[in-house]
Enzyme design. Structure first.
Site, short mmCIF file in Angstrom:
data_model
loop_
_atom_site.label_atom_id
_atom_site.label_comp_id
_atom_site.label_asym_id
_atom_site.label_seq_id
_atom_site.Cartn_x
_atom_site.Cartn_y
_atom_site.Cartn_z
N TYR A 1 -8.58 -4.10 15.63
CA TYR A 1 -8.44 -2.70 15.24
C TYR A 1 -8.97 -1.71 16.27
O TYR A 1 -8.55 -0.55 16.29
CB TYR A 1 -9.15 -2.46 13.90
CG TYR A 1 -8.46 -3.15 12.75
CD1 TYR A 1 -7.24 -2.69 12.28
CD2 TYR A 1 -9.02 -4.26 12.15
CE1 TYR A 1 -6.58 -3.32 11.23
CE2 TYR A 1 -8.38 -4.90 11.09
CZ TYR A 1 -7.16 -4.43 10.65
OH TYR A 1 -6.52 -5.07 9.60
N TRP B 1 -4.97 -13.39 3.95
CA TRP B 1 -4.39 -12.06 4.25
C TRP B 1 -3.53 -12.19 5.50
O TRP B 1 -4.05 -12.45 6.57
CB TRP B 1 -5.51 -11.05 4.48
CG TRP B 1 -4.96 -9.67 4.66
CD1 TRP B 1 -4.51 -9.09 5.82
CD2 TRP B 1 -4.77 -8.69 3.63
NE1 TRP B 1 -4.07 -7.83 5.60
CE2 TRP B 1 -4.21 -7.55 4.25
CE3 TRP B 1 -5.01 -8.66 2.26
CZ2 TRP B 1 -3.89 -6.40 3.54
CZ3 TRP B 1 -4.71 -7.52 1.56
CH2 TRP B 1 -4.15 -6.40 2.20
N ASN C 1 -11.00 -3.25 -4.68
CA ASN C 1 -11.03 -3.83 -3.33
C ASN C 1 -11.94 -3.02 -2.41
O ASN C 1 -11.85 -1.79 -2.36
CB ASN C 1 -9.61 -3.88 -2.75
CG ASN C 1 -9.59 -4.39 -1.32
OD1 ASN C 1 -9.79 -5.58 -1.08
ND2 ASN C 1 -9.37 -3.50 -0.36
N GLU C 2 -12.81 -3.69 -1.69
CA GLU C 2 -13.63 -3.14 -0.61
C GLU C 2 -14.24 -1.78 -0.93
O GLU C 2 -14.02 -0.78 -0.21
CB GLU C 2 -12.82 -3.10 0.70
CG GLU C 2 -12.45 -4.49 1.18
CD GLU C 2 -11.90 -4.56 2.59
OE1 GLU C 2 -11.49 -3.50 3.11
OE2 GLU C 2 -11.88 -5.65 3.16
N GLU D 1 -10.00 -12.38 0.41
CA GLU D 1 -9.34 -12.04 1.66
C GLU D 1 -10.04 -12.77 2.80
O GLU D 1 -11.27 -12.87 2.82
CB GLU D 1 -9.40 -10.54 1.97
CG GLU D 1 -8.47 -9.67 1.16
CD GLU D 1 -8.46 -8.23 1.66
OE1 GLU D 1 -8.71 -8.01 2.88
OE2 GLU D 1 -8.22 -7.33 0.85
N LYS E 1 0.81 -1.22 0.00
CA LYS E 1 0.00 0.00 0.00
C LYS E 1 0.84 1.27 0.00
O LYS E 1 0.31 2.38 0.08
CB LYS E 1 -0.93 0.00 1.21
CG LYS E 1 -1.86 -1.21 1.26
CD LYS E 1 -2.72 -1.19 2.51
CE LYS E 1 -3.54 -2.45 2.61
NZ LYS E 1 -4.42 -2.43 3.82
N ASP F 1 -7.83 1.35 0.24
CA ASP F 1 -8.32 1.43 1.62
C ASP F 1 -8.42 2.90 1.95
O ASP F 1 -7.45 3.64 1.81
CB ASP F 1 -7.36 0.74 2.61
CG ASP F 1 -7.23 -0.74 2.35
OD1 ASP F 1 -8.16 -1.50 2.69
OD2 ASP F 1 -6.18 -1.15 1.80
N ASN G 1 -18.84 -6.98 4.66
CA ASN G 1 -18.05 -7.36 5.83
C ASN G 1 -18.78 -7.07 7.14
O ASN G 1 -18.36 -7.56 8.20
CB ASN G 1 -16.71 -6.63 5.83
CG ASN G 1 -15.76 -7.15 4.77
OD1 ASN G 1 -16.03 -8.16 4.13
ND2 ASN G 1 -14.66 -6.46 4.58
#
Length: 416
Positions: free
Chosen positions: A279, A342, A193-194, A316, A33, A113, A245
């Protein structure tokens, strides 16, 4: 040395090779990233201490992994409006070919992200988004920064194609697709992605958002067309919007059927209680809720499969939490779904000293990861899979399938 990495395509809910064999992928993510600000170093540079090297590829192939989800970046592909970075794409193509030489296929993942470095994230280059956080707007960081009003305005720009941001992303992904045309190690391109729904996100709760997913499907169709204009046969991976998610089902294909060919559904399987402990510092005991939550996710996958008839590859899962690995792998085996763990970062540069993350089934501080991931499975089947089971305690493996009359006999190069 693994199987030869010939081209793949879809056949109903199966992914098959040029011989008609059903292909199953077990792989890892390798997604760089960038450094500070998302663009502080060159991306996808073998030997940089992060990107997979030939030594990593040898290690992964030796443990039976046959795929890598390699992160690419819109900001890397087109750092300035209209300018493709061909040197960056060249490094990506080099990775595809290096991995293919070890029998490993590559899924090219257009990763983001937090939308853009503008919000401390990565993915969309700052020139492509006009929204900016106003002075004093709190930024709570990943993953809560998706709730920032300014970022939601930025996501709305994407879905509205303001300033032609989707068109330029299509140009970038088209250039990537064209560059890997004829490179059989490229197993597909994952468009985004996401993806976050922006200001439409509240409409996704509690049962999904057909209104937004209809707009999102139109964006995916546009990006798929851009890829296929440069590489007509490459599989294209569609990921559900990221409220998936948070247990929301995908409504892709409900307002209108998915008519594009060669589409693969690319969900993630994360456990929300486990994620909050990782997180947000919540109690690790919440992970006891994971089996029920993940069964819900896989029920959503089943519903999507029944509605669309598309194959699924989980791109993932895991995020370093061994407590949830077995849930994903059990569900994947029951459905013969491929997966990408992941995460894997290189430990094998010129002077590597880090331990083998899969040796003796032990990773530092995570003793059960290798025991779950390094497992027996059929990489190519001349027929249709029926049942598959692997016992991590005993190593016992059982597999049944129905032989397929259409499978062709591969030549010696494909059998080695």
């Amino acid at each position: 040395m693994g199987l030869r990495t010939g081209p793949l395509h879809t056949d109903g809910t199966r992914i098959v090779d040029e011989y008609g064999r059903t292909i199953l992928m077990h792989g890892v993510n390798n997604v760089d990233k960038g450094g500070s600000g998302g663009q502080a170093r060159e991306l996808v540079v073998s030997g940089d201490g992060f990107t997979i090297t030939p030594r990593d590829a040898e290690l992964l192939a030796g443990y039976g992994f046959n795929a890598v989800r390699l992160g690419v970046s819109f900001a890397g592909l087109m750092p300035e409006r209209g300018r493709i970075d061909h040197a960056y794409i060249g490094r990506v193509v080099g990775m595809v070919d290096m991995l293919a030489a070890h029998g490993i296929r590559t899924l090219l993942d257009n990763h983001q992200d937090g939308l853009s470095p503008v919000w401390g994230g990565n993915g969309f280059p700052p020139w492509s988004i006009e929204a900016r956080p106003p002075p004093g707007e709190p930024n709570p960081g990943f993953p809560l920064y998706y709730l920032m009003p300014s970022m939601n305005v930025g996501w709305d720009e994407v879905w509205n194609n303001d300033h032609e941001v989707l068109d330029r992303l299509g140009d970038a992904l088209g250039a990537l697709a064209g560059a890997v045309r004829g490179h059989d190690g490229a197993m597909g391109i994952e468009l985004l992605n996401e993806p976050w729904p922006g200001t439409s996100a509240p409409t996704c709760f509690p049962v999904g958002c057909p209104g937004f997913d209809g707009r999102y499907q139109a964006a995916l169709e546009s990006l798929t067309a851009a890829v296929r204009a440069r590489n007509p046969d490459i599989p294209v991976y569609w990921e559900p919007n990221v409220t998936w998610n948070q247990l929301m089902p995908s409504k892709l294909g409900t307002e209108r059927p998915i008519t594009d060919t060669g589409i693969v559904f690319a969900p993630h399987d994360y456990c929300v209680p486990s994620q909050t402990s990782i997180y947000l510092g919540q109690s690790t005991e919440l992970a006891s809720l994971c089996p029920a939550q993940q069964d819900h996710t896989w029920a959503n996958i089943d519903a999507f499969t029944a509605r669309t008839g598309l194959p699924t590859v989980v791109t993932e899962f895991g995020d370093g939490d061994p407590a949830v690995l077995g849930n994903t792998l059990r569900n994947a085996d029951e459905r013969f779904a491929g997966w990408f763990y992941w995460h894997y970062s290189s430990t094998r540069g010129a002077d590597y000293t880090e331990p083998d993350p899969f040796a003796a089934a032990h990773a530092p501080g995570q003793p059960s990861i290798g025991r779950h991931l390094v497992r027996t499975y059929p990489q190519a089947t001349a027929g249709t899979p029926v049942t598959m089971d692997f016992d991590i305690e005993s190593g016992a493996f059982s597999y049944t399938y129905e032989p397929g009359a259409r499978a062709q006999e591969p030549g010696p190069a494909a059998r080695r």
